[in-house]
Design a protein around this motif. Sequence first.
Motif, PDB file in Angstrom:
ATOM      1  N   VAL A   1       2.322  -0.533   0.110  1.00  0.00           N
ATOM      2  CA  VAL A   1       1.768   0.169   1.616  1.00  0.00           C
ATOM      3  C   VAL A   1       1.965   1.334   1.350  1.00  0.00           C
ATOM      4  CG1 VAL A   1       1.671   1.030   3.929  1.00  0.00           C
ATOM      5  CG2 VAL A   1       2.488  -1.575   3.745  1.00  0.00           C
TER       6      VAL A   1
ATOM      7  N   ILE B   1      -2.107  -1.158   0.662  1.00  0.00           N
ATOM      8  CA  ILE B   1      -3.178  -0.870   1.729  1.00  0.00           C
ATOM      9  C   ILE B   1      -3.102   0.860   1.704  1.00  0.00           C
ATOM     10  CG2 ILE B   1      -2.769  -0.048   4.124  1.00  0.00           C
ATOM     11  CD1 ILE B   1      -2.255  -2.947   3.658  1.00  0.00           C
TER      12      ILE B   1
ATOM     13  N   ALA C   1      -2.388   3.999   3.381  1.00  0.00           N
ATOM     14  CA  ALA C   1      -2.158   4.877   5.134  1.00  0.00           C
ATOM     15  C   ALA C   1      -1.364   6.022   5.243  1.00  0.00           C
ATOM     16  CB  ALA C   1      -0.417   2.880   5.155  1.00  0.00           C
TER      17      ALA C   1
ATOM     18  N   THR D   1      -3.277   7.137   8.313  1.00  0.00           N
ATOM     19  CA  THR D   1      -2.131   6.576   9.514  1.00  0.00           C
ATOM     20  C   THR D   1      -0.766   6.958   9.434  1.00  0.00           C
ATOM     21  OG1 THR D   1      -3.250   4.120   8.923  1.00  0.00           O
ATOM     22  CG2 THR D   1      -1.852   3.876  10.523  1.00  0.00           C
TER      23      THR D   1
ATOM     24  N   GLU E   1       1.914  -2.567   8.952  1.00  0.00           N
ATOM     25  CA  GLU E   1       0.876  -2.705   8.258  1.00  0.00           C
ATOM     26  C   GLU E   1       0.130  -3.876   7.996  1.00  0.00           C
ATOM     27  OE1 GLU E   1      -2.315  -1.444   8.036  1.00  0.00           O
ATOM     28  OE2 GLU E   1      -1.467   0.737   8.352  1.00  0.00           O
TER      29      GLU E   1
ATOM     30  N   GLU F   1       0.504  -6.719  10.186  1.00  0.00           N
ATOM     31  CA  GLU F   1      -1.095  -7.054  10.879  1.00  0.00           C
ATOM     32  C   GLU F   1      -1.934  -7.832   9.813  1.00  0.00           C
ATOM     33  OE1 GLU F   1      -2.325  -6.782  13.364  1.00  0.00           O
ATOM     34  OE2 GLU F   1      -0.669  -5.692  14.855  1.00  0.00           O
ATOM     35  N   TYR F   2      -1.660  -7.578   8.368  1.00  0.00           N
ATOM     36  CA  TYR F   2      -2.292  -8.496   7.313  1.00  0.00           C
ATOM     37  C   TYR F   2      -1.803  -9.446   7.541  1.00  0.00           C
ATOM     38  CZ  TYR F   2      -3.544  -9.072   2.515  1.00  0.00           C
ATOM     39  OH  TYR F   2      -4.291  -9.936   1.077  1.00  0.00           O
TER      40      TYR F   2
END
Length: 391
Positions: free
Chosen positions: A32, A60, A62, A65, A99, A102-103
């Motif tokens: 991430v 990811i 982020a 975010t 993250e 959730e993945y």
Amino acid sequence: MKKLVIAYSGGLDTSYCAVSLSKEYEVHAVSVNTGGFTKEEINTIESNAYKMGVTTYKNIDAVTTFYQKVVKYLIFGNVLKNNTYPLSVSAERIIQAIEIVEYAKSIDAEYIAHGSTGAGNDQVRFDMIFQTLSPEINIITPIRDQKLTRQEEIDYLKRNGIDMSWEKAKYSINKGLWGTSVGGEETLTSEKPLPEHAYPSQLEKKEEEKVSLTFKKGELVALNGKENVPEKNIELLNDIASAYAIGRDIHVGDTIVGIKGRVGFEAAAALITVKAHHLLEKHTLTKWQLQHKEYLSSFYGMHLHEGQYLDPVMRNIEAFLESSQEQVSGNVIVSLKPYHFSLDGIISEHDLMNAKFGSYGEENKAWTADDAKGFIKILGNQNKIYQQVNN
């Protein structure tokens, strides 16, 4: 084979986890990016992940975010843990954990693994987020459970054909949007400072330079008059200020596991942004807004540091912090100098130092001398009664 998602950084611990767990699970590695990664670094991490035997690798992005969910509120609250540390790493870990879980849910993974040891804060942050958001997913932590030494991990990887350079760097560096942590042998003691060369940014500029930070409702919307999204402005400010070797310090604080911890950091943009924002608030907020913001912000930073981000009280505090920013707009002028900076002043239409009401200690336009005498008499009345009754 059952699906497992691993929080993969590419370091020794997560590489050991990837190799060993690939023998039992279908491993999906995830990194991430909360700032600090170059495209080349991401490509290298991906290439190495596949060498460790993972089935898939995903990076990811982020950064936005991270800003929207965490950094924005750290700025609104002027959060510096123990009046020093901008929570660079601990703030990142929260978003990284969210993250990752959730993945894992999106690909129906039954297991999540991370490379934390049993001695630090990250194990708490990762486990708490994973357990809260997906209690049905099992958490696997080989390094913590097996109490592995660094040499044991290296030997295992070599036996499995992974003979990379695992020499431990003299200083561990963790770079992100909100600052860079620096750990070394000096931070394991109480008396030694980090040497100059331990910090990733070295002094390049010596001539003083002024920068203008434009805030709109508490968010950094422009730098030197050029508008951009706040997270980009933070990155640009860091590029400018790090050339002055600004933002270095060592934080000493209480860890979640109950021991004292010491870590060096370099966070030029974070410290400048927080201090500039705080100065603007001093001019635009009432004394009671400032009073109540201070302790609520302290609680917000502490809860975040200790992995309590998902507690609903955090949303309550965020709502307060956001509402407090309605009038926090204007420009803050900052002077950058070698190793430090100074706040020159602010320009804002919401500045409560409005001259039409008078100048402190110089001129009054809002009340008479008799008004002042009456106000002071009433203000001191309770103290006067107390002293006369008790003395």
